[in-house]
Design a protein around this motif. Structure first.
Motif, short mmCIF file in Angstrom:
data_model
loop_
_atom_site.label_atom_id
_atom_site.label_comp_id
_atom_site.label_asym_id
_atom_site.label_seq_id
_atom_site.Cartn_x
_atom_site.Cartn_y
_atom_site.Cartn_z
N GLU A 1 -6.26 -2.28 -2.64
CA GLU A 1 -6.43 -2.50 -4.07
C GLU A 1 -5.08 -2.85 -4.70
OE1 GLU A 1 -9.21 -2.73 -5.62
OE2 GLU A 1 -8.23 -3.13 -7.56
N THR A 2 -4.04 -2.15 -4.25
CA THR A 2 -2.69 -2.47 -4.72
C THR A 2 -2.10 -3.53 -3.81
OG1 THR A 2 -2.46 -0.17 -5.42
CG2 THR A 2 -0.44 -1.48 -5.32
N ARG A 3 -1.76 -4.68 -4.37
CA ARG A 3 -1.26 -5.76 -3.52
C ARG A 3 0.11 -6.25 -3.98
NH1 ARG A 3 -6.61 -6.39 -4.29
NH2 ARG A 3 -6.43 -8.05 -5.82
N VAL B 1 7.75 3.83 -7.65
CA VAL B 1 7.31 2.52 -7.17
C VAL B 1 6.05 2.70 -6.34
CG1 VAL B 1 7.96 0.43 -5.91
CG2 VAL B 1 9.73 1.81 -7.01
N ASP B 2 4.93 2.27 -6.90
CA ASP B 2 3.65 2.34 -6.18
C ASP B 2 3.57 1.12 -5.27
OD1 ASP B 2 1.06 3.02 -5.40
OD2 ASP B 2 0.15 1.92 -7.07
N THR B 3 3.35 1.34 -3.98
CA THR B 3 3.38 0.21 -3.04
C THR B 3 2.00 -0.03 -2.42
OG1 THR B 3 3.91 1.48 -1.06
CG2 THR B 3 5.77 0.80 -2.45
N LYS C 1 -2.31 6.66 -3.21
CA LYS C 1 -0.97 6.42 -3.76
C LYS C 1 -1.02 6.07 -5.24
CE LYS C 1 -0.39 3.17 -0.70
NZ LYS C 1 -1.66 3.41 0.00
N THR C 2 -1.94 5.18 -5.59
CA THR C 2 -2.03 4.76 -6.99
C THR C 2 -2.57 5.89 -7.86
OG1 THR C 2 -2.35 2.47 -6.28
CG2 THR C 2 -2.94 3.00 -8.57
N THR C 3 -3.54 6.63 -7.32
CA THR C 3 -4.08 7.77 -8.06
C THR C 3 -2.97 8.77 -8.37
OG1 THR C 3 -6.16 7.46 -6.84
CG2 THR C 3 -5.90 9.55 -8.04
MG LIG Z 1 -2.97 1.56 -4.62
#
Ligand SMILES: [Mg+2]
Ligand SMILES: Nc1nc2c(ncn2[C@@H]2O[C@H](COP(=O)(O)OP(=O)(O)OP(=O)(O)O)[C@@H](O)[C@H]2O)c(=O)[nH]1
Lengths: 126, 215
Positions: free
Chosen positions: B64-66, B88-90, B37-39
């Motif tokens: 990793e994303t919190r 919105v990165d969740t 998702k973040t990538t």
């Molecule tokens: Mg992430």
């Protein structure tokens, strides 16, 4: 619910749709999480609505605490047919078809196999 | 009287078209931990903004994303038209977090406990965003793993019940074990687009679909 003192075994709470129907969403979530946090396996005859599932995840997260509660394992039969049943239920004013749901403590329940017609889980005692 | 009413209604009409043009759709990037998702979020931001500073760190360590992170006013150009969205990165959604799993990634206990606490708060936050604050969803799956999981089934069900437009992305097609068909079989009611967010493969189609679904 009648308090059964924990003996050497696994308690299973089989909760009828009728019993759940009379409860508000947060009451349902409380019934489930109270049971699971005591180490029980909770089986719902009719499952939860998507909105209730969403709240169940949210409340579960807020109660996770290291070395004490790791969260839940939850299984329902995957919905085959996808949007067909979704549309039907939306037309009928319902969000979700009623589906048997198994919920247990994450550290004690492991899903071995699952398909449209069968859920096999392994429950450990500790 | 008639003139005033006319004037009022034409003003309010102008205001409403102004708003619908200017308020970007908020698109939530959802999916299980580690799906990419973040990538993907970082790639979208790098492709369409000038400064291109990233949304957040990418990592093979789950959770990793919190915190849900929003990047505003991303203007995507398609066929001479511009579609403006907020991304919105969740945090990856799950029903359990066990801090001891962080220990396997060479993280000390204190840090592992802290991360798991943040992860649980982040997932709760992501669920809240989904119920209240997003206008559409990009659901990212790692196509090299089994899509028939309870979390995926529940999340797609929740998204459908909110009647949000949803685009399913089959990420990591660069991996040998990748199977896009397995995802199509799991969610036949939705369109699935293959991509590699890491390598940038098939991003053109991804942007076409984002414009089509959320424009
Ligand atoms: Mg992430
Ligand atoms: N091979 C391959 N790896 C990818 C791809 N996209 C992401 N990854 C890798 O997958 C791992 C997870 O990526 P992230 O973008 O951090 O995943 P995420 O979904 O944001 O994960 P959480 O924030 O933990 O929920 C990283 O090691 C990425 O480099 C891809 O298209 N192909």
């Amino acid at each position: 619910m009648a308090e059964v003192k924990q003996r050497d075994g696994v308690q299973i709470d089989l909760i009828s749709g009728e019993r759940m129907d009379g409860l508000a969403s947060m009451e349902k979530i409380r019934v489930i999480l109270d049971g699971v946090r005591e180490g029980n396996i909770v089986i719902l005859e009719e499952g939860l609505s998507p909105d209730e599932e969403s709240k169940l995840i949210e409340v579960t997260m807020s109660e996770i605490s290291p070395d004490e509660f790791n969260g839940i394992e939850i299984e329902t039969y995957p919905q085959s047919g996808g949007s067909d049943s979704g549309l039907f239920n939306r037309l009928m004013g319902k969000n979700s078809p009623k589906k048997l749901t198994v919920i247990g403590p994450a550290n004690r329940i492991e899903t071995l196999h699952k398909d449209e017609t069968l859920i096999q889980t392994l429950v450990s005692r500790t | 009287m008639g003139l005033l009413t006319n004037l009022r209604s034409s003003i309010s009409r102008a205001a409403s078209t102004l708003f619908s043009d200017e308020e970007p759709k908020r698109i939530g990037i959802y999916g299980p931990p580690n799906a990419g998702k973040t990538t993907l979020s970082n790639r979208i931001v790098r492709d369409w903004t000038e400064h291109g500073d990233v949304v957040g760190p990418e990592s093979h360590i789950p959770h990793e994303t919190r915190r849900a992170r929003r990047k505003e006013n991303i203007e995507i150009e398609r066929d001479g038209k511009t579609v403006t969205i907020d991304v919105v990165d969740t945090p990856g959604v799950t029903t359990k977090v066990d801090y001891t799993e962080f220990l396997e990634h060479d993280i000390e206990k204190d840090e592992a406990v802290r991360r798991s606490r943040e992860a649980t708060e982040g997932v709760a936050e992501a669920m809240h965003w989904l119920r209240e604050d997003v206008d559409g969803v990009i659901y990212v799956l790692d196509s090299s793993t089994d899509p028939f999981t309870q979390v995926n089934t529940m999340l797609i069900g929740i998204i459908e019940s909110q009647e949000l437009p949803v685009l399913i992305l089959a990420n990591k097609i660069d991996l040998e074990e990748s199977s896009v068909q397995r995802i199509r079989n799991a969610f036949p009611q939705h369109e699935t687009i293959p991509l590699s967010a890491l390598e940038g493969d098939n991003m053109d189609e991804v942007y076409d679909k984002i414009a089509e679904y959320f424009g």
